[in-house]
Scaffold this active site. Structure first.
Site, PDB file in Angstrom:
ATOM      1  N   HIS A   1    -147.047  16.701  18.879  1.00 35.60           N
ATOM      2  CA  HIS A   1    -147.830  17.828  18.382  1.00 35.60           C
ATOM      3  C   HIS A   1    -146.955  18.967  17.846  1.00 35.60           C
ATOM      4  CE1 HIS A   1    -151.233  19.779  17.009  1.00 35.60           C
ATOM      5  NE2 HIS A   1    -150.701  20.890  17.460  1.00 35.60           N
ATOM      6  N   TYR A  33    -146.125  21.343  13.833  1.00 32.51           N
ATOM      7  CA  TYR A  33    -145.810  22.745  13.516  1.00 32.51           C
ATOM      8  C   TYR A  33    -144.376  22.884  12.996  1.00 32.51           C
ATOM      9  CZ  TYR A  33    -150.320  23.518  15.399  1.00 32.51           C
ATOM     10  OH  TYR A  33    -151.671  23.442  15.585  1.00 32.51           O
ATOM     11  N   HIS A  67    -157.545  13.908   7.797  1.00 35.82           N
ATOM     12  CA  HIS A  67    -157.135  15.242   8.292  1.00 35.82           C
ATOM     13  C   HIS A  67    -155.660  15.501   7.979  1.00 35.82           C
ATOM     14  CE1 HIS A  67    -155.900  18.396  11.080  1.00 35.82           C
ATOM     15  NE2 HIS A  67    -155.163  17.537  11.754  1.00 35.82           N
ATOM     16  N   PHE A  68    -154.808  14.510   8.271  1.00 33.32           N
ATOM     17  CA  PHE A  68    -153.393  14.883   8.143  1.00 33.32           C
ATOM     18  C   PHE A  68    -152.876  14.815   6.711  1.00 33.32           C
ATOM     19  CE2 PHE A  68    -152.507  10.526  10.091  1.00 33.32           C
ATOM     20  CZ  PHE A  68    -151.796   9.973   9.033  1.00 33.32           C
ATOM     21  N   HIS A  69    -153.629  14.200   5.812  1.00 36.69           N
ATOM     22  CA  HIS A  69    -153.216  14.312   4.404  1.00 36.69           C
ATOM     23  C   HIS A  69    -153.633  15.675   3.829  1.00 36.69           C
ATOM     24  CE1 HIS A  69    -152.251  10.069   4.782  1.00 36.69           C
ATOM     25  NE2 HIS A  69    -151.477  10.244   3.728  1.00 36.69           N
ATOM     26  N   ARG A  88    -158.328   3.297  11.351  1.00 39.81           N
ATOM     27  CA  ARG A  88    -157.062   3.591  10.686  1.00 39.81           C
ATOM     28  C   ARG A  88    -156.078   2.475  11.019  1.00 39.81           C
ATOM     29  NH1 ARG A  88    -153.935   8.216  14.303  1.00 39.81           N
ATOM     30  NH2 ARG A  88    -152.381   7.898  12.686  1.00 39.81           N
ATOM     31  N   ARG A  89    -154.933   2.468  10.346  1.00 41.83           N
ATOM     32  CA  ARG A  89    -153.836   1.541  10.621  1.00 41.83           C
ATOM     33  C   ARG A  89    -154.298   0.080  10.682  1.00 41.83           C
ATOM     34  NH1 ARG A  89    -150.392   4.832  15.274  1.00 41.83           N
ATOM     35  NH2 ARG A  89    -149.164   5.965  13.766  1.00 41.83           N
TER      36      ARG A  89
HETATM   37 FE1  HAS Z   1    -153.685  18.018  13.355  1.00 42.39          FE
HETATM   38  C1  HAS Z   1    -154.103  14.784  14.491  1.00 42.39           C
HETATM   39  C2  HAS Z   1    -155.865  19.148  15.718  1.00 42.39           C
HETATM   40  C3  HAS Z   1    -153.088  21.272  12.369  1.00 42.39           C
HETATM   41  C4  HAS Z   1    -151.026  16.951  11.452  1.00 42.39           C
HETATM   42  N1  HAS Z   1    -152.766  16.210  13.019  1.00 42.39           N
HETATM   43  C5  HAS Z   1    -153.105  15.004  13.560  1.00 42.39           C
HETATM   44  C6  HAS Z   1    -152.232  13.986  13.056  1.00 42.39           C
HETATM   45  C7  HAS Z   1    -151.332  14.608  12.221  1.00 42.39           C
HETATM   46  C8  HAS Z   1    -151.689  16.008  12.194  1.00 42.39           C
HETATM   47  C9  HAS Z   1    -150.181  13.955  11.484  1.00 42.39           C
HETATM   48  O1  HAS Z   1    -157.064  18.098  18.322  1.00 42.39           O
HETATM   49  C10 HAS Z   1    -152.305  12.501  13.360  1.00 42.39           C
HETATM   50  C11 HAS Z   1    -151.313  12.062  14.389  1.00 42.39           C
HETATM   51  C12 HAS Z   1    -151.416  10.569  14.581  1.00 42.39           C
HETATM   52  O2  HAS Z   1    -150.754   9.830  13.835  1.00 42.39           O
HETATM   53  O3  HAS Z   1    -152.190  10.144  15.445  1.00 42.39           O
HETATM   54  N2  HAS Z   1    -154.392  19.854  13.900  1.00 42.39           N
HETATM   55  C13 HAS Z   1    -155.303  20.085  14.867  1.00 42.39           C
HETATM   56  C14 HAS Z   1    -155.603  21.511  14.911  1.00 42.39           C
HETATM   57  C15 HAS Z   1    -154.823  22.104  13.961  1.00 42.39           C
HETATM   58  C16 HAS Z   1    -154.047  21.057  13.342  1.00 42.39           C
HETATM   59  C17 HAS Z   1    -156.574  22.201  15.809  1.00 42.39           C
HETATM   60  N3  HAS Z   1    -152.344  18.937  12.138  1.00 42.39           N
HETATM   61  C18 HAS Z   1    -152.249  20.279  11.889  1.00 42.39           C
HETATM   62  C19 HAS Z   1    -151.141  20.547  11.038  1.00 42.39           C
HETATM   63  C20 HAS Z   1    -150.544  19.322  10.774  1.00 42.39           C
HETATM   64  C21 HAS Z   1    -151.330  18.328  11.480  1.00 42.39           C
HETATM   65  C22 HAS Z   1    -150.731  21.918  10.568  1.00 42.39           C
HETATM   66  C23 HAS Z   1    -149.356  18.979   9.972  1.00 42.39           C
HETATM   67  C24 HAS Z   1    -148.625  19.830   9.326  1.00 42.39           C
HETATM   68  N4  HAS Z   1    -154.786  17.131  14.795  1.00 42.39           N
HETATM   69  C25 HAS Z   1    -155.561  17.783  15.699  1.00 42.39           C
HETATM   70  C26 HAS Z   1    -156.075  16.815  16.692  1.00 42.39           C
HETATM   71  C27 HAS Z   1    -155.568  15.563  16.343  1.00 42.39           C
HETATM   72  C28 HAS Z   1    -154.761  15.796  15.149  1.00 42.39           C
HETATM   73  C29 HAS Z   1    -156.938  17.064  17.835  1.00 42.39           C
HETATM   74  C30 HAS Z   1    -155.773  14.236  17.074  1.00 42.39           C
HETATM   75  C31 HAS Z   1    -156.840  13.429  16.429  1.00 42.39           C
HETATM   76  C32 HAS Z   1    -156.960  12.070  17.096  1.00 42.39           C
HETATM   77  O4  HAS Z   1    -157.956  11.841  17.772  1.00 42.39           O
HETATM   78  O5  HAS Z   1    -156.055  11.234  16.948  1.00 42.39           O
HETATM   79  C33 HAS Z   1    -154.756  23.608  13.672  1.00 42.39           C
HETATM   80  O6  HAS Z   1    -153.453  24.071  13.865  1.00 42.39           O
HETATM   81  C34 HAS Z   1    -155.238  23.941  12.319  1.00 42.39           C
HETATM   82  C35 HAS Z   1    -155.295  25.447  12.102  1.00 42.39           C
HETATM   83  C36 HAS Z   1    -155.421  25.764  10.658  1.00 42.39           C
HETATM   84  C37 HAS Z   1    -156.361  26.533  10.114  1.00 42.39           C
HETATM   85  C38 HAS Z   1    -156.373  26.707   8.603  1.00 42.39           C
HETATM   86  C39 HAS Z   1    -155.881  28.072   8.160  1.00 42.39           C
HETATM   87  C40 HAS Z   1    -155.959  28.151   6.678  1.00 42.39           C
HETATM   88  C41 HAS Z   1    -154.991  28.643   5.862  1.00 42.39           C
HETATM   89  C42 HAS Z   1    -155.228  28.582   4.391  1.00 42.39           C
HETATM   90  C43 HAS Z   1    -155.783  29.900   3.845  1.00 42.39           C
HETATM   91  C44 HAS Z   1    -156.090  29.762   2.402  1.00 42.39           C
HETATM   92  C45 HAS Z   1    -156.021  30.769   1.515  1.00 42.39           C
HETATM   93  C46 HAS Z   1    -156.311  30.499   0.097  1.00 42.39           C
HETATM   94  C47 HAS Z   1    -155.637  32.164   1.859  1.00 42.39           C
HETATM   95  C48 HAS Z   1    -157.408  27.190  10.886  1.00 42.39           C
HETATM   96  C49 HAS Z   1    -153.738  29.247   6.358  1.00 42.39           C
HETATM   97  C50 HAS Z   1    -157.795  30.304  -0.027  1.00 42.39           C
HETATM   98  C51 HAS Z   1    -158.189  30.208  -1.442  1.00 42.39           C
HETATM   99  C52 HAS Z   1    -159.306  29.614  -1.890  1.00 42.39           C
HETATM  100  C53 HAS Z   1    -159.698  29.785  -3.290  1.00 42.39           C
HETATM  101  C54 HAS Z   1    -160.169  28.737  -1.050  1.00 42.39           C
END
Ligand code: HAS
Length: 564
Positions: free
Chosen positions: A218, A222, A372-374, A435-436
């Site tokens: 995890h 980050y 999700h992760f893409h 998956r996989r």
């Molecule tokens: Fe995740 C699974 C929960 C963030 C990567 N995640 C994965 C896996 C990967 C991955 C690779 O709770 C699969 C692992 C595997 O092979 O099994 N993830 C989260 C949560 C967050 C999160 C709560 N993940 C990431 C990030 C990753 C990443 C960052 C890579 C860099 N994830 C999970 C969970 C799993 C999981 C479970 C397990 C699933 C399972 O069952 O296997 C949070 O940190 C996300 C917080 C982010 C936000 C978004 C903020 C938005 C921003 C953009 C603002 C946009 C602007 C422009 C200003 C709340 C900063 C807007 C403009 C417009 C015009 C629209």
């Protein structure tokens, strides 16, 4: 101050070598969507089988490319922002160990002796050289931070009372998280997997290694994200033509990611037996807390973009969005960072779905998770790496980017590709698509009794999206190769290469985010609190150990050897 010449060469190697490997990583990505949609109905293509290709895709893209980029960016930022020379011996050692480790792991994958995917979960077993390669790679990536610490301490002594430059805070946060994350995985590899694959032990405690892996896995996400956050907080506001809305928001984000990145790995193991629901629940709550720094980032960056757009004459509640430099070939880096943000909005929201204990039961191990992760590592992180690498490579070589317009198209094309790809995978995941899995042999094969025609739409959206992503990568390499072969730009050669650094709009000075130590101590204590009970239970329950397997055979590896 220009970076040391030797350091420039090392940074170039740290960017160009993994980008070259990435050609194979990206190619195997496109093959994956072909297997998934049934376009390929075979176990292998060109002598590389499904799991081998998937391992190459994951290891090269998610581990090798990301880590090299973090190290390269780290060197550039630390040296530039602290206006100091760094140890060339340390940088050379780090590069040599990482290169050797990456090559060992890649060779084992391509020889078909390490088809264990990027998570290398036992009981899938790889060749000992694959594990040894991982160890060297990780140890090599530890070296830089220890060479930066004396440089930083010297800087602090000479600049008493001054705030550490924000980029440096971000880079140290990245490598503190990496250090904390890699200790458990080093233990897993050195104490469990390597002796097991050498035949020194007969089995491995799978629950222990899965838990050690996710203790690493995890914070790993980050570690991928933090260098991109460094680009977002330090460069994006300036590229937009404005200032960073709040300096404190950046510091707080980096410090709170030190605190909260590690003690949450169990949210990848909600479905695993042998871990109490209390421990899973606690880490589920902590997962919701780690969302806060990213939400803070969303608001701070939106405010910074608004500030820039209004300075460019933007008006109205939403009208200002039109004034950002989306299509300026001279400012081609802006859309790499901006598109990453847009993608991350959806990646973040779906992460919150995953983190919800009950909803995780619906999506776990389905195509939803790669969707999700893409949108996270494949979105902001990947675009940050592509844009950041091109910027650093051409900047250090003093070459022009040929052509700015083509470079500009890449992030937009990638964004369209990832959205189409991920929409398909989300849809498929909600309908139970695993998956996989090589679906082309079964679920996407009309001749198979398991055929699922209702997954056709989802898998073919994945196919279309994946091919668009492949085209974007192709375009990127055309730009990169043309730029590398272009003659140096005379005007650029006159001035030192510098990363653009934004000034703060609100330059708050808040004591709580001035010093790393309390955050690191709190992070260690939180890890102990979150992981003591699960590890105690796994060890106490003495789960039976498992022999090694390969993905293509239900017989344990030892049995196969005995028969042979
Ligand atoms: Fe995740 C699974 C929960 C963030 C990567 N995640 C994965 C896996 C990967 C991955 C690779 O709770 C699969 C692992 C595997 O092979 O099994 N993830 C989260 C949560 C967050 C999160 C709560 N993940 C990431 C990030 C990753 C990443 C960052 C890579 C860099 N994830 C999970 C969970 C799993 C999981 C479970 C397990 C699933 C399972 O069952 O296997 C949070 O940190 C996300 C917080 C982010 C936000 C978004 C903020 C938005 C921003 C953009 C603002 C946009 C602007 C422009 C200003 C709340 C900063 C807007 C403009 C417009 C015009 C629209």
């Amino acid at each position: 101050m220009e970076l040391q010449k030797n350091l420039q060469r090392i940074i170039l190697a740290e960017l160009l070598v993994p980008l070259t490997l990435f050609i194979f990583g990206a190619y195997h990505g496109v093959l994956q969507v072909m297997y998934q949609s049934g376009v390929i109905r075979a176990t292998s293509v060109a002598g590389i089988d499904y799991y081998q290709g998937l391992t190459a895709h994951g290891v090269i893209n998610a581990l090798v490319l990301t880590t090299f980029f973090a190290v390269a960016l780290g060197y550039a930022v630390v040296s530039q922002e602290l206006k100091s020379h760094v140890s060339i011996a340390g940088a050379t050692l780090s590069l040599a160990l990482m290169l050797l480790g990456a090559v060992m792991a890649a060779v084992m994958i391509f020889l078909g002796k390490a088809s264990v995917l990027y998570t290398f979960y036992p009981p899938l077993m790889a060749h000992p050289l694959f594990y040894a390669g991982l160890v060297l790679f990780i140890v090599g990536s530890w070296v830089p931070m220890f060479t930066w610490i004396p440089v930083y301490l010297r800087w602090r002594k000479e600049h008493r009372g001054q705030k550490t430059p924000l980029g440096v805070v971000g880079i140290f946060a990245t490598f503190i998280v990496w250090q904390m994350a890699t200790l458990p995985v080093a233990f897993e590899v050195l104490v469990q997997l390597l002796p097991w694959s050498l035949g020194w032990t007969t089995g491995v405690n799978v629950m222990l290694s899965r838990t050690l892996f996710w203790f690493f896995g995890h914070p790993l996400v980050y570690f991928w994200l933090l260098p991109t956050y460094v680009l977002y907080y330090t460069m994006l506001p300036k590229l937009a033509g404005g200032k960073l809305f709040s300096d404190f928001a950046g510091r707080f984000t980096f410090m709170s990611l030190i605190l909260l990145s590690c003690p949450l790995g169990l949210h990848h193991q909600f479905a695993d037996p042998g871990i109490s629901t209390t421990s899973k629940g606690i880490q589920g709550v902590l997962t919701m807390l780690v969302v806060i720094p990213s939400l803070l980032t969303a608001f701070t960056l939106a405010a910074s973009l608004e500030l820039a757009a209004r300075q460019r004459g933007g008006k109205g509640l939403f009208g200002w969005w039109k004034k950002l430099p989306y299509f300026n070939p001279e400012n081609w880096l802006f859309p790499y960072l901006f598109c990453g943000l847009v993608i991350f909005l959806f990646g973040g929201i779906t992460g919150i779905v995953n983190a919800s204990y009950s909803m995780n039961n619906v999506v776990h191990n389905t195509a939803w998770v790669p969707a999700h992760f893409h949108l996270t590592v494949g979105g902001p992180v990947f675009l940050g790496i592509l844009g950041g690498s091109l910027f650093l490579i051409t900047g250090l070589l003093k070459k022009p980017v040929v052509s700015g317009t083509m470079a500009l198209i890449v992030p937009y094309m990638w964004t369209v590709g990832t959205f189409v790809f991920s929409s398909g995978f989300f849809l498929g995941g909600l309908r139970g698509e695993p998956r996989r899995t090589n679906l082309g042999l079964t679920y996407m094969n009309p001749a198979s009794p398991s055929y699922r025609p209702d997954w056709w739409m989802a898998t073919h959206m994945g196919l279309v999206g994946g091919c668009i992503m492949g085209l974007a990568v192709l375009l990127y390499f055309i730009v990169l190769i043309r730029s590398l072969t272009a003659a140096p730009d005379a005007a650029r050669a006159q001035v030192p290469f510098l990363l653009p650094m934004s000034e703060p709009y609100h330059d708050e000075d808040i004591f709580a985010v001035r010093n790393f130590t309390p955050w690191v101590v709190a992070a260690v204590l939180l890890c102990v609190a979150a992981y003591y009970a699960p590890f105690r239970n796994i060890v106490k329950n003495g789960i039976t150990t498992a022999p090694g397997f390969r993905p293509d055979s239900p017989a344990p590896i030892d049995t196969v050897h005995r028969k042979a």
